[in-house]
Scaffold this active site. Sequence first.
Site, PDB file in Angstrom:
ATOM      1  N   ASP A   1       5.413   0.301  -4.716  1.00  0.00           N
ATOM      2  CA  ASP A   1       5.111   0.241  -3.274  1.00  0.00           C
ATOM      3  C   ASP A   1       4.103   1.315  -2.877  1.00  0.00           C
ATOM      4  OD1 ASP A   1       7.100   2.155  -3.671  1.00  0.00           O
ATOM      5  OD2 ASP A   1       8.158   1.685  -1.820  1.00  0.00           O
TER       6      ASP A   1
ATOM      7  N   SER B   1      19.358   1.923  -0.950  1.00  0.00           N
ATOM      8  CA  SER B   1      18.627   2.428   0.202  1.00  0.00           C
ATOM      9  C   SER B   1      19.467   2.651   1.452  1.00  0.00           C
ATOM     10  CB  SER B   1      17.425   1.534   0.532  1.00  0.00           C
ATOM     11  OG  SER B   1      16.435   2.360   1.090  1.00  0.00           O
TER      12      SER B   1
ATOM     13  N   ASP C   1      11.394   0.060   1.418  1.00  0.00           N
ATOM     14  CA  ASP C   1      12.781   0.059   1.877  1.00  0.00           C
ATOM     15  C   ASP C   1      12.866  -0.109   3.391  1.00  0.00           C
ATOM     16  OD1 ASP C   1      13.150   0.645  -0.756  1.00  0.00           O
ATOM     17  OD2 ASP C   1      13.920   2.671  -0.439  1.00  0.00           O
TER      18      ASP C   1
END
Length: 379
Positions: A33, A119, A165
Amino acid sequence: MNILEEFVRIFHHEPDLIAKAPGRVNVIGEHIDFSDGFVLPFAIHDYTTVAMRKREDSIIRVLSHQRPGQIFETSIPELNPSGKGDWERYALGVLWAMQISSGVDLFIDGQVPLGAGLSSSAALECSIAVAVNDLFTQGHTLQALARITQRAENEYVGMPCGIMDQSVSLMAQEGYALLLDTRDLSTQQIPIDLASNGLELLVIDTQVHHALVDGGYAERRADCEAVAKKFGVKALRDISMPDLLARKNELTANEFVRATHGISEMVRVHQAVAALEENNFVTLGQIISASHTSLRDDYTVSCPELNVAVDEAMIQGALGARMIGGGFGGSAIALIHSKESDRTISAIAQAFEKNGYKKPRFFTSLPSAGASVIQRVGL
Ligand code: ADP
Ligand code: MG
């Protein structure tokens, strides 16, 4: 627990509103990411709930059900990104990043297991962000809130996480995985109908976190960024596998294997989406397993417990399995036939016992909805 009653018991007045945000599992697209890659997470059914009330003064009071004890008290002028602290910095960071104009009382209750790679941190941040956005009528889009909560974790908590997330916790839809382009934050909802194919995603929480290798995340991210810099591009996203191989001799050994993971993982995400479009879960499973091999051997963020969980799931007939999240512990996922669930769980539990590992936790989840305000109290 009734969060409204609990809030009243603690702060002696009612909250203005209650909001919630889920944790997530990432089907595929791990540790890319921050390299502008595509990722394919879905929100799990476990979420963090917050009750919040705006105050007349600048005092901030925070308490978490998961961290019982003293109410943490500070004030807006005391918010300081270079300060020290504990779990409360996840909450304060969001209040700081959103520049709240008056103090708040805040009570948190999280169902997402803490530090398990699901998360809980984003669930906490996003539940607060959604609450503040509504209560202070800030009008941020979900994309803006994703950037704000990421900034809170990066700058206030000091964790250089990417934006996945927070994005999925905010934008997820029930029954879908979220294909997120972390370069421009554009998203596409990808149906993932496990149930009617007799499948489920088993999450195996190893319950371990190898503290020795904390800092491993930042180091690997730095390697990926160093490779992009040497290639004169913005991120690994802009490098193909043949390009990487052609210039291998310009890179350190670590830079090469870590970039190999990043670039090959980006290819796997697109292959996974294609497999889902064809409802081909056998291929999806193979891609998930290839991701584990890459994370274990190239990115080197796995650990013995995660490898045993993955290997045993495969022995029991999983279509695919891999570690998820930061690594060095936390959770693994396995794409399994629902009817094999009990057998798989007990085989993994036995393998852990045999190796003298901690007792793992297991759960399954269907792709669930993203963050929302669930109740406005007296507003
Ligand atoms: P993950 O996000 O995978 O659960 P992290 O290490 O990123 O793991 O975040 C976990 C940390 O977030 C906890 O150690 C704690 O500091 C904070 N946290 C998350 N949820 C809560 C909660 N409900 N109450 C208090 N702190 C929380
Ligand atoms: Mg986290």
